[in-house]
Design a protein around this motif. Structure first.
Motif, short mmCIF file in Angstrom:
data_model
loop_
_atom_site.label_atom_id
_atom_site.label_comp_id
_atom_site.label_asym_id
_atom_site.label_seq_id
_atom_site.Cartn_x
_atom_site.Cartn_y
_atom_site.Cartn_z
N ALA A 76 45.95 43.75 43.10
CA ALA A 76 45.96 42.63 44.05
C ALA A 76 44.69 41.81 43.93
CB ALA A 76 46.15 43.14 45.47
N TYR A 77 43.54 42.49 43.86
CA TYR A 77 42.30 41.72 43.76
C TYR A 77 42.20 40.99 42.43
CZ TYR A 77 37.68 39.96 43.53
OH TYR A 77 36.64 39.09 43.39
N ALA A 78 42.62 41.63 41.36
CA ALA A 78 42.56 40.97 40.05
C ALA A 78 43.40 39.70 40.05
CB ALA A 78 43.03 41.93 38.95
N GLY A 79 44.57 39.74 40.65
CA GLY A 79 45.40 38.55 40.74
C GLY A 79 44.75 37.46 41.57
N PHE A 80 44.16 37.86 42.68
CA PHE A 80 43.47 36.92 43.57
C PHE A 80 42.29 36.27 42.85
CE2 PHE A 80 40.29 36.06 46.91
CZ PHE A 80 41.04 35.30 47.80
N ALA A 81 41.50 37.06 42.15
CA ALA A 81 40.33 36.53 41.43
C ALA A 81 40.75 35.56 40.35
CB ALA A 81 39.52 37.68 40.84
N VAL A 89 39.54 39.90 35.81
CA VAL A 89 39.04 41.20 36.30
C VAL A 89 39.99 42.29 35.83
CG1 VAL A 89 38.64 42.60 38.36
CG2 VAL A 89 37.89 40.21 38.30
N ASP A 90 39.45 43.37 35.30
CA ASP A 90 40.26 44.55 34.95
C ASP A 90 40.62 45.28 36.23
OD1 ASP A 90 41.29 46.98 34.14
OD2 ASP A 90 39.76 47.34 32.62
N PRO A 91 41.91 45.38 36.58
CA PRO A 91 42.28 46.03 37.83
C PRO A 91 41.76 47.46 37.95
CG PRO A 91 44.18 44.92 36.87
CD PRO A 91 43.09 44.86 35.85
N GLU A 92 41.63 48.15 36.82
CA GLU A 92 41.16 49.53 36.87
C GLU A 92 39.68 49.63 37.20
OE1 GLU A 92 43.17 52.18 36.76
OE2 GLU A 92 44.75 50.64 36.74
N ARG A 93 38.97 48.53 37.09
CA ARG A 93 37.54 48.54 37.40
C ARG A 93 37.28 47.98 38.80
NH1 ARG A 93 35.50 46.19 31.64
NH2 ARG A 93 35.54 48.13 30.43
N VAL A 94 38.27 48.01 39.66
CA VAL A 94 38.12 47.65 41.07
C VAL A 94 38.13 48.94 41.87
CG1 VAL A 94 39.12 46.37 43.01
CG2 VAL A 94 39.25 45.43 40.68
N VAL A 95 37.01 49.25 42.50
CA VAL A 95 36.82 50.53 43.19
C VAL A 95 36.61 50.28 44.67
CG1 VAL A 95 35.34 52.58 43.38
CG2 VAL A 95 35.78 51.56 41.13
N PRO A 96 37.42 50.90 45.53
CA PRO A 96 37.26 50.66 46.97
C PRO A 96 36.05 51.39 47.55
CG PRO A 96 39.03 52.23 46.58
CD PRO A 96 38.58 51.77 45.24
N THR A 97 35.53 50.81 48.63
CA THR A 97 34.48 51.42 49.43
C THR A 97 34.67 50.94 50.86
OG1 THR A 97 32.09 51.84 49.53
CG2 THR A 97 32.78 49.58 49.08
N VAL A 276 43.26 49.04 53.09
CA VAL A 276 43.86 48.79 51.78
C VAL A 276 45.12 47.95 51.93
CG1 VAL A 276 44.99 49.85 49.79
CG2 VAL A 276 42.90 50.87 50.72
N GLU A 277 45.98 48.32 52.87
CA GLU A 277 47.23 47.57 53.07
C GLU A 277 46.95 46.13 53.47
OE1 GLU A 277 50.42 48.89 52.48
OE2 GLU A 277 49.08 50.35 51.55
N ALA A 278 45.99 45.93 54.37
CA ALA A 278 45.65 44.57 54.78
C ALA A 278 45.07 43.77 53.63
CB ALA A 278 44.66 44.62 55.94
N SER A 279 44.22 44.40 52.82
CA SER A 279 43.59 43.70 51.70
C SER A 279 44.63 43.30 50.66
CB SER A 279 42.51 44.57 51.08
OG SER A 279 41.49 44.85 52.01
N VAL A 280 45.55 44.19 50.36
CA VAL A 280 46.60 43.88 49.39
C VAL A 280 47.42 42.69 49.89
CG1 VAL A 280 48.74 44.72 48.34
CG2 VAL A 280 46.71 46.18 48.38
N ALA A 281 47.77 42.70 51.18
CA ALA A 281 48.54 41.58 51.74
C ALA A 281 47.74 40.28 51.67
CB ALA A 281 48.93 41.89 53.18
N ALA A 282 46.45 40.34 52.01
CA ALA A 282 45.61 39.14 51.96
C ALA A 282 45.54 38.59 50.54
CB ALA A 282 44.21 39.47 52.48
N TYR A 283 45.32 39.47 49.58
CA TYR A 283 45.13 39.04 48.20
C TYR A 283 46.42 38.56 47.54
CZ TYR A 283 40.45 41.21 48.25
OH TYR A 283 39.14 41.54 48.51
N THR A 284 47.55 39.09 47.98
CA THR A 284 48.81 38.72 47.33
C THR A 284 49.61 37.67 48.09
OG1 THR A 284 49.94 40.60 48.39
CG2 THR A 284 49.04 40.96 46.18
N GLU A 285 49.44 37.59 49.42
CA GLU A 285 50.26 36.70 50.23
C GLU A 285 49.45 35.73 51.08
OE1 GLU A 285 53.75 38.73 52.15
OE2 GLU A 285 52.58 40.53 51.62
N GLY A 286 48.14 35.70 50.90
CA GLY A 286 47.31 34.94 51.82
C GLY A 286 46.83 33.60 51.33
N ASP A 287 47.27 33.13 50.17
CA ASP A 287 46.71 31.89 49.61
C ASP A 287 46.95 30.68 50.51
OD1 ASP A 287 45.97 33.49 47.52
OD2 ASP A 287 46.99 32.34 45.97
#
Length: 391
Positions: A76-81, A89-97, A276-287
């Protein structure tokens, strides 16, 4: 931002809704105080995010999150970026904190070598303590109050690195300056860092909030930065979901990625599955909502310029190129701490300048992410407090 913008997507919270939803910004002040301090917006959460959270709660998703990077959040973040910044952005190099401050601490602890930390000031107040927390000395990269453009002093940065500094904590877009650093400026930073074998942690939490069609250049999108930088990003500021506790660390290097994911679990504070769920929604459906938000913030910033000219003509506000935070110089009105004066005299709460640079007088940070009516009242109260008219 392309095509027509549906500005109705951004809805103002009523006072009662804001007190219920924003338990820090509105809950930490008395009922007669108008809050314009902490960096939260007085707007309802975007519908795709609330829908995703309802689905998650209905499914009983109150568990631990899945460990490791990548997954739906990374994708989701890679698509948003890619859409928002043109950044691959390589999706596998996105690490949550858990949040951006924790992410900065983690990056410094496990990826940066020992040595002093350079911090541009005025700077985000919780991060002023980051050097001490990570066992480092802080070296301030000072922007003078009369520097209209608020540019990074590369000679001063070079001096710090030449005298033992190891890492730079770069906030871009900058809070509280409101600056969007250009590619050329970031290339200048890169050149200094490379010359001294330094490290950069790039806090890009405000990246989605660039205004006037400006370009946010991710530090990792600058050639030659992959092996000396970690970026920390989040949906929290742009989508008002800070309480859901989910930021992301981004790398462009296998070595740095491995350093992050191999850190002991206790070092990387656990993030939230709902975040995580909120971030995925923001990144994929929030434009679309984000487009509407940027239009609203642009209008609010322009309104603030007009209001200051009318009510506080001696105030100096740095041009706000990003964020919803205005850095205002009120030294001409003769108060060392105008935020304290405004709270005591007119019951409006702003963030004091000395929180962002210890010892700095006469400055405030004003959050304009509210309704036009509230913003007008904030400025009216501020003016009445610091520049009362003769009776």
């Amino acid at each position: 931002m392309t095509g027509a913008v549906d500005t109705a997507l951004v809805r103002d919270l009523t006072d009662d809704e804001a007190r219920a939803a924003l338990v820090c910004k509105w809950g930490e002040v008395e009922a007669d105080v108008l809050p314009a301090w902490v960096a939260e917006m007085d707007y309802a959460v975007a519908e795709p995010i609330t829908a995703a959270l309802h689905r998650a709660v209905d499914a009983g998703m109150t568990s631990y999150p899945r460990p490791g990077g990548g997954g739906p959040l990374g994708a989701a973040y890679a698509g948003f970026a890619a859409r928002q910044f043109g950044h691959d952005v390589d999706p596998e190099r996105v690490v949550p904190t858990v949040d951006v401050t924790a992410g900065v601490r983690l990056a410094l602890d496990v990826a940066a070598g020992p040595g002093a930390l350079v911090m541009p000031v005025p700077g985000y107040s919780p991060q002023l303590a980051m050097a001490a927390i990570t066992g480092r000395e802080r070296r301030d990269l000072v922007v003078h109050p009369d520097d209209e453009r608020a540019e990074l002093d590369l000679d001063q940065l070079d001096h710090h690195f030449a005298n033992g500094a190891r890492a730079l904590l770069l906030t871009q877009p900058h809070n509280p300056w409101g600056r969007v650093f250009t590619r050329a400026e970031l290339e200048g930073v890169r050149d200094v860092v490379l010359r001294h074998g330094g490290f950069v942690v790039s806090d890009e939490i405000h990246a989605p909030l660039v205004l006037d069609g400006r370009e946010h250049v991710p530090y990792l999108a600058v050639e030659g930065t992959a092996e000396h930088a970690v970026a920390v990003v989040a949906a929290s500021k742009a989508f008002n979901v800070a309480g859901l506790k989910c930021a992301q660390l981004v790398t462009a290097s296998d070595r740095l990625h491995e350093a992050l994911v191999s850190a002991p679990m206790a070092r990387n504070d656990s993030w939230s599955v709902l975040g995580v769920e909120a971030s995925v929604a923001a990144y994929t459906e929030g434009d679309a909502w984000l487009d509407a938000l940027r239009a609203r913030l642009t209008a609010q910033r322009d309104l603030l310029v007009t209001l200051l000219a009318e009510h506080l003509p001696l105030a100096r506000m740095r041009p706000v190129e990003a964020t919803y935070l205005a850095w205002i110089d009120l030294r001409a009105y003769g108060h060392d701490d105008p935020a304290a004066v405004a709270l005591a005299r007119q019951r409006v709460r702003l963030a004091p300048g000395h929180d962002y640079q210890p010892g700095l007088t006469g400055h405030v940070r004003l959050n304009f992410a509210t309704s036009p009516e509230r913003l007008a009242e904030v400025v009216r109260r501020l003016a009445s407090a610091v520049a009362p008219r003769a009776t």
